[in-house]
Design a protein around this motif. Structure first.
Motif, mmCIF file in Angstrom:
data_model
loop_
_atom_site.group_PDB
_atom_site.id
_atom_site.type_symbol
_atom_site.label_atom_id
_atom_site.label_comp_id
_atom_site.label_asym_id
_atom_site.label_seq_id
_atom_site.Cartn_x
_atom_site.Cartn_y
_atom_site.Cartn_z
ATOM 1 N N UNK A 20 0.951 -1.113 -0.069
ATOM 2 C CA UNK A 20 0.025 -0.037 -0.150
ATOM 3 C C UNK A 20 0.926 1.401 0.070
ATOM 4 N N UNK A 21 0.692 2.267 -1.093
ATOM 5 C CA UNK A 21 1.563 3.190 -0.987
ATOM 6 C C UNK A 21 1.885 3.887 0.246
ATOM 7 N N UNK A 22 0.727 4.314 1.156
ATOM 8 C CA UNK A 22 0.969 5.037 2.137
ATOM 9 C C UNK A 22 1.801 4.109 3.486
ATOM 10 N N UNK A 23 1.928 2.694 3.453
ATOM 11 C CA UNK A 23 2.840 2.197 4.139
ATOM 12 C C UNK A 23 4.278 2.292 3.559
ATOM 13 N N UNK A 24 4.369 2.153 2.437
ATOM 14 C CA UNK A 24 5.806 2.418 1.856
ATOM 15 C C UNK A 24 6.076 3.882 2.162
ATOM 16 N N UNK A 25 5.173 4.731 1.982
ATOM 17 C CA UNK A 25 5.721 6.184 2.342
ATOM 18 C C UNK A 25 6.110 6.395 3.873
ATOM 19 N N UNK A 26 5.404 5.700 4.783
ATOM 20 C CA UNK A 26 5.832 5.661 6.123
ATOM 21 C C UNK A 26 7.109 5.017 6.524
ATOM 22 N N UNK A 27 7.561 3.968 5.706
ATOM 23 C CA UNK A 27 8.949 3.326 5.924
ATOM 24 C C UNK A 27 10.051 4.181 5.350
ATOM 25 N N UNK A 28 9.929 4.942 4.117
ATOM 26 C CA UNK A 28 10.709 5.804 3.881
ATOM 27 C C UNK A 28 11.032 7.084 4.763
ATOM 28 N N UNK A 29 9.640 7.548 5.169
ATOM 29 C CA UNK A 29 9.687 8.561 6.150
ATOM 30 C C UNK A 29 10.485 8.210 7.453
ATOM 31 N N UNK A 30 10.578 6.964 8.143
ATOM 32 C CA UNK A 30 11.470 6.662 8.996
ATOM 33 C C UNK A 30 12.761 6.890 8.686
ATOM 34 N N UNK A 31 13.054 6.184 7.315
ATOM 35 C CA UNK A 31 14.480 6.250 6.793
ATOM 36 C C UNK A 31 15.135 7.602 6.733
ATOM 37 N N UNK A 32 14.137 8.646 6.516
ATOM 38 C CA UNK A 32 14.787 10.187 6.556
ATOM 39 C C UNK A 32 14.644 10.572 8.001
ATOM 40 N N UNK A 38 4.170 7.507 14.927
ATOM 41 C CA UNK A 38 3.192 7.376 16.132
ATOM 42 C C UNK A 38 3.088 5.826 16.427
ATOM 43 N N UNK A 39 2.899 5.709 17.678
ATOM 44 C CA UNK A 39 2.737 4.169 17.981
ATOM 45 C C UNK A 39 1.388 3.734 17.343
ATOM 46 N N UNK A 40 0.517 4.499 17.477
ATOM 47 C CA UNK A 40 -0.910 4.024 16.881
ATOM 48 C C UNK A 40 -0.707 3.585 15.439
ATOM 49 N N UNK A 41 0.116 4.436 14.678
ATOM 50 C CA UNK A 41 0.147 4.198 13.045
ATOM 51 C C UNK A 41 0.829 2.896 13.003
ATOM 52 N N UNK A 42 1.918 2.804 13.762
ATOM 53 C CA UNK A 42 2.809 1.551 13.754
ATOM 54 C C UNK A 42 2.153 0.186 14.130
ATOM 55 N N UNK A 43 1.039 0.363 15.087
ATOM 56 C CA UNK A 43 0.165 -0.758 15.370
ATOM 57 C C UNK A 43 -0.824 -0.982 14.407
ATOM 58 N N UNK A 44 -1.290 0.020 13.825
ATOM 59 C CA UNK A 44 -2.389 -0.249 12.846
ATOM 60 C C UNK A 44 -1.935 -0.934 11.534
ATOM 61 N N UNK A 45 -0.529 -0.519 10.848
ATOM 62 C CA UNK A 45 0.038 -1.030 9.954
ATOM 63 C C UNK A 45 1.343 -2.063 10.256
ATOM 64 N N UNK A 46 1.401 -2.758 11.466
ATOM 65 C CA UNK A 46 2.565 -3.400 11.701
ATOM 66 C C UNK A 46 2.668 -4.575 10.694
ATOM 67 N N UNK A 47 1.788 -5.269 10.436
ATOM 68 C CA UNK A 47 1.537 -6.332 9.317
ATOM 69 C C UNK A 47 2.108 -5.971 8.280
ATOM 70 N N UNK A 48 1.533 -4.963 7.494
ATOM 71 C CA UNK A 48 1.724 -4.683 6.308
ATOM 72 C C UNK A 48 3.307 -3.890 6.095
ATOM 73 N N UNK A 49 3.844 -3.394 7.154
ATOM 74 C CA UNK A 49 5.134 -3.132 7.313
ATOM 75 C C UNK A 49 6.092 -4.229 7.470
ATOM 76 N N UNK A 50 6.022 -5.319 8.068
ATOM 77 C CA UNK A 50 6.735 -6.479 8.102
ATOM 78 C C UNK A 50 6.637 -7.208 6.958
ATOM 79 N N UNK A 51 5.729 -7.044 6.413
ATOM 80 C CA UNK A 51 5.531 -7.988 5.027
ATOM 81 C C UNK A 51 6.271 -7.164 3.690
#
Length: 138
Positions: A108-120, A125-138
């Protein structure tokens, strides 16, 4: 009479000497480092990037992994140097300055964007991480 000897022209003058035993606060100037803020200013900035990702297109459905949903792809811009330091696997997929976009499917584009945002250097936020944890790990 003794009191009158301490007066000069009818005025009692006192000399007071004070001594402080508390340590004074340091008044030295220590500027904050602007690096993280500056990195976030160039996050997903087309003019400052040398890598382009096309994210989306097809995303596997969570309920039944055999089905894929079509989504609109999103262009996300990045700097190869930042990817090389913080996400070397992504950096290996790119050639800096190459006009071709790197396709990223199944995300999902928003999940990829969050990963890159972290790289920068951005914080997620913990809530966003919890909501997207599975998608981020995969």
């Amino acid at each position: 009479e003794t009191m009158l000897t301490y007066l000069k022209n009818g005025t009692l003058t006192l000399e007071i000497r004070l001594r402080s035993y508390e340590q004074a606060e340091s008044t030295s100037f220590l500027p904050t480092n602007p690096f993280c803020g500056n990195m976030l200013k160039v996050f997903n900035n087309e003019e400052k990037s040398d890598v382009r990702f096309e994210v989306g297109g097809e995303v596997e459905s969570a309920a039944n992994r055999r089905k894929c949903a079509k989504t609109t792809s999103t262009t996300i811009y990045a700097s190869h140097v930042i990817l090389d330091v913080n996400a070397p696997t992504l950096a290996d997929m790119c050639r800096p300055g190459d006009g071709a976009a790197v396709p990223i499917n199944g995300v999902v584009p928003e999940v990829f964007k969050k990963v890159l945002f972290f790289c920068y250097g951005g914080e997620i936020k913990e809530e966003e991480l919890a909501a997207n944890a599975k998608a981020i790990i995969e």
